[in-house]
Design a protein around this motif. Structure first.
Motif, PDB file in Angstrom:
ATOM      1  N   LYS A  39     -10.675  -8.119   5.630  1.00 44.98           N
ATOM      2  CA  LYS A  39     -10.421  -8.530   4.311  1.00 44.98           C
ATOM      3  C   LYS A  39     -11.434  -7.398   3.527  1.00 44.98           C
ATOM      4  O   LYS A  39     -12.390  -7.274   3.927  1.00 44.98           O
ATOM      5  N   TYR A  74      -4.351 -11.737   5.278  1.00 46.38           N
ATOM      6  CA  TYR A  74      -5.534 -10.966   6.007  1.00 46.38           C
ATOM      7  C   TYR A  74      -6.155 -11.704   7.125  1.00 46.38           C
ATOM      8  O   TYR A  74      -6.631 -12.874   6.570  1.00 46.38           O
ATOM      9  N   ALA A 110      -2.820  -8.228   9.311  1.00 44.11           N
ATOM     10  CA  ALA A 110      -2.110  -8.519   7.875  1.00 44.11           C
ATOM     11  C   ALA A 110      -0.460  -8.719   7.720  1.00 44.11           C
ATOM     12  O   ALA A 110      -0.002  -8.278   8.727  1.00 44.11           O
ATOM     13  N   LEU A 145      -0.254   0.155   6.331  1.00 43.43           N
ATOM     14  CA  LEU A 145      -1.507  -0.494   6.715  1.00 43.43           C
ATOM     15  C   LEU A 145      -2.727   0.749   6.662  1.00 43.43           C
ATOM     16  O   LEU A 145      -2.859   1.496   7.406  1.00 43.43           O
ATOM     17  N   THR A 153      -5.729  -2.731   3.845  1.00 41.68           N
ATOM     18  CA  THR A 153      -4.749  -3.066   2.729  1.00 41.68           C
ATOM     19  C   THR A 153      -3.176  -2.913   3.424  1.00 41.68           C
ATOM     20  O   THR A 153      -3.006  -1.847   3.653  1.00 41.68           O
TER      21      THR A 153
END
Length: 115
Positions: free
Chosen positions: A64, A59, A49, A80, A68
């Motif tokens: 996905k 991403y 990402a 992350l 995040t």
């Protein structure tokens, strides 16, 4: 340039969560991109990402909906958040930053997903 220091890796059971942090030694406000890559056993390093200076986020398809990426510019830190981890997520995770044409890497942090 900047030093990038990752933290937060470790051993986690399948289905678990971890949060990685990447602290930069200088302001990340001017970074073209900051992100996370990983290299699993016997695999090539791959993008996980990344976030651009303008806030756009990309991403890998494999993460996905589970991972995040976020940043705290005041703390010069990128995070992350990794949820619903599987054995396929086992890898060394590297923080990456691009400043102009200079590409910088952290030393990596090991994430192992195993029961």
């Amino acid at each position: 340039q900047a030093q990038l220091v990752e933290s937060g890796g470790g051993l986690v059971q399948p289905g678990g969560s971890l949060r990685l942090s990447c602290a930069a030694s200088r302001s990340i406000f001017s970074m073209k991109t900051m992100g996370w890559y990983r290299q699993g056993p016997g695999k090539e390093r791959e993008l996980v990402a990344r976030v651009t200076a303008g806030g756009s986020i990309e991403y890998a398809d494999s993460v996905k909906g589970r991972f995040t990426i976020s940043r705290n510019i005041a703390k010069n830190t990128v995070y992350l958040q990794m949820n619903i981890l599987t054995s396929e997520d086992t890898a060394v995770y590297y923080c990456n930053a691009v400043l102009g044409t200079v590409v910088m890497w952290g030393q990596g942090t090991q994430v192992t997903v195993s029961s």
